[in-house]
Design an enzyme around this catalytic site. Structure first.
Site, short mmCIF file in Angstrom:
data_model
loop_
_atom_site.label_atom_id
_atom_site.label_comp_id
_atom_site.label_asym_id
_atom_site.label_seq_id
_atom_site.Cartn_x
_atom_site.Cartn_y
_atom_site.Cartn_z
N ASP A 155 0.83 -1.40 -0.51
CA ASP A 155 -0.24 0.10 -0.10
C ASP A 155 0.94 1.20 0.03
O ASP A 155 2.22 0.89 -0.66
CB ASP A 155 -0.76 0.26 1.51
CG ASP A 155 -2.02 0.75 0.80
OD1 ASP A 155 -3.37 0.41 0.14
OD2 ASP A 155 -1.52 2.09 1.37
N HIS A 167 -4.67 -7.69 -0.35
CA HIS A 167 -4.03 -6.59 -0.02
C HIS A 167 -3.51 -6.18 1.64
O HIS A 167 -2.74 -5.47 1.54
CB HIS A 167 -5.08 -5.32 0.02
CG HIS A 167 -4.78 -4.65 -0.16
ND1 HIS A 167 -4.03 -3.77 -0.90
CD2 HIS A 167 -4.85 -3.28 0.83
CE1 HIS A 167 -2.90 -2.46 -0.75
NE2 HIS A 167 -3.69 -2.16 -0.11
N TYR A 224 -3.25 11.60 0.58
CA TYR A 224 -4.33 11.17 -0.60
C TYR A 224 -3.90 12.62 -1.77
O TYR A 224 -3.62 12.16 -2.63
CB TYR A 224 -5.10 10.43 -1.38
CG TYR A 224 -5.71 8.88 -0.21
CD1 TYR A 224 -5.37 7.74 -1.80
CD2 TYR A 224 -5.15 7.98 0.98
CE1 TYR A 224 -5.57 6.27 -1.18
CE2 TYR A 224 -5.34 7.17 1.78
CZ TYR A 224 -5.84 6.00 0.35
OH TYR A 224 -5.04 4.92 0.72
#
Length: 456
Positions: free
Chosen positions: A223, A431, A373
């Site tokens: 990630d 993930h 982000y």
């Protein structure tokens, strides 16, 4: 005369190649100040001090009050997790959280490993540093920096830590593991100024490792940990002795990538595609474009207006749990969207899942974690991944888990990681590899280390 001219041209070309290659070897960056106000003229306190996770009755009472005041709303019939977190199952999770989950016990578990804080670039940086409890004589504990992502935390690594610091095999590498919290996540202070992106986080973590006395070290991540880890390898290629990833994304598709998408389905051998590559990539519009659109709506929100959505999540523990835990469902296995309970307890315990949620809740970090982000993607995807266009020459390994969000075949990974010494398709997992399949990930890290040492 002609010979002299040709020699001069050749020499010029050689100088250009060496010059530009040298420029590409490392990522350039400048020190920043992310604390409140201006940096002190006297310099920064570089001391490292112990930290302990603590809780209070008032904190728990406030949580219970907010949970009790939640307003349930039923999900659509037979919608399972296809519309997001199923309300019927959410009610069960919330009931467990309110009546059975023991936060004080989990705080004790968090404090099982030593926590520390130190000031770097104006921010209080939190990290755990786990050393082998019984290091055999003649053995050296190898420093390994492990970096988490969103919506995870340093707690993701708790199940893998004993496998790395207390490995069973006599020939296994013994690690000492440093797990920092990304600034704005968990117990690390959030930046007070705009612009703190993955390169800034990488620079901070490089300083952390230097402050801990590690000139040479290894890095592992998925990630955001993939991007931060990649940036660390670009910033300090001589100091990072190995980079292990369980996630990677293609930042700049080259000719090989494009050709593989056009012809790979029909001539897989030309591009080194295995059965799993074909299964994940084709048909492309369904398996790549369609699946990506289904699972990246959150990314657009967080890359544009994180403070708006984040404010609601910061006020509602039930909303926060739904927002975070939904990712641990579909990012673990996309087929879990078709289950009413999202398959959450097939891979994780509610205690572990809610502990991760509580780290976000008690620190009030959901907004600052979402801002990461915007800092990385707010100027466009190309701007975000610009540093990653630089080749990575550090020895690299990639563990390819079958249910990972984005699939990256070896051919694609090799376009950026020029010294890809290990690329393995894992048996199972998604993930959150360290959280879900710690044994598989730990073994792949061990195998990578053996390849680097030439013992495999």
């Amino acid at each position: 005369m002609i010979v002299e001219v040709l020699a001069a041209v050749a020499l010029g070309l050689l100088v250009c190649v060496l010059f530009f290659r040298k420029k590409e070897e490392s990522l350039e960056t400048e020190d920043g100040w992310w604390g409140e106000g201006q940096a002190p003229a006297s310099g920064e306190d570089e001391s490292i001090h112990p930290f302990k996770v603590q809780t209070s009755s008032e904190e728990i009472e406030d949580l219970y009050r907010r949970i009790d005041q939640t307003r349930p709303i039923p999900s659509l019939e037979q919608s399972e997790f296809n519309y997001g977190f199923n309300s019927a199952y959410l009610g069960k999770v919330v009931s467990y959280w309110r009546n059975q989950f023991d936060w004080k016990k989990q705080v004790e578990k968090l404090n099982k490993y030593p926590h520390f804080k130190t000031k770097i670039e104006g921010l209080d940086i939190h990290f755990i540093h786990v050393c082998p409890p019984n290091l055999a004589e003649g053995k050296t504990a190898v420093p390994l920096l492990m970096v988490h992502g969103w919506p995870g935390s340093f707690y993701e690594f708790y199940r893998i830590l004993p496998l790395l610091t207390e490995p069973a095999g006599p020939d296994s590498v013994v690690f000492q593991v440093i797990c920092p919290s990304i600034p704005g996540y968990g117990f690390s202070e959030a930046p007070h100024k705009q612009g703190f992106n993955s390169v800034c986080a990488a620079r901070v973590f490089c300083k952390l490792m230097k402050r801990l006395g590690f000139n040479d070290f290894y890095v592992q991540g998925g990630d955001w940990g993939w991007l931060i880890g990649t940036n660390i390898a670009q910033l300090q290629p001589r100091n990072v002795k190995g980079l292990h990833l369980n996630f990677a994304s293609v930042s700049k598709p080259g000719l090989h990538t494009v050709l593989s998408l056009v012809f790979g389905r029909y001539f897989p051998g030309l591009f080194g595609f295995k059965d799993h590559d074909l299964k994940r990539l084709f048909p492309f519009m369904t398996n790549v474009v369609g699946e990506t659109l289904k699972e990246t709506g959150y990314m657009h929100i967080q890359a544009t207006k994180p403070d708006t959505a984040g404010r609601a999540l910061n006020d509602s523990p039930v909303g926060l749990a739904a927002y975070i835990l939904e990712k641990f469902s579909t990012w673990t296995d996309p087929q879990f969207r078709n289950l009413e309970d999202g398959g959450l307890e097939r891979k994780f315990s509610l205690d572990d899942l809610l502990t991760n949620v509580m780290i976000y809740w008690v620190t009030g970090c959901i907004i600052s974690s979402m801002r990461f982000y915007k800092e990385n993607l707010g100027k466009g995807i190309a701007q975000c991944f610009h540093p990653s266009r630089l080749p990575v020459r550090v020895p690299t390994a990639m563990a390819c888990f079958p249910n990972e969000l984005l699939h990256t075949p070896r051919l694609w990974a090799e376009q950026k990681y020029l010294n890809l010494v290990s690329f393995n398709y894992m048996e199972r997992g998604g993930h959150f590899a360290a959280f879900e399949e710690p044994e598989l990930l730990a073994q792949d890290i061990q195998n990578f280390m053996k390849k680097l040492s030439g013992s495999e």
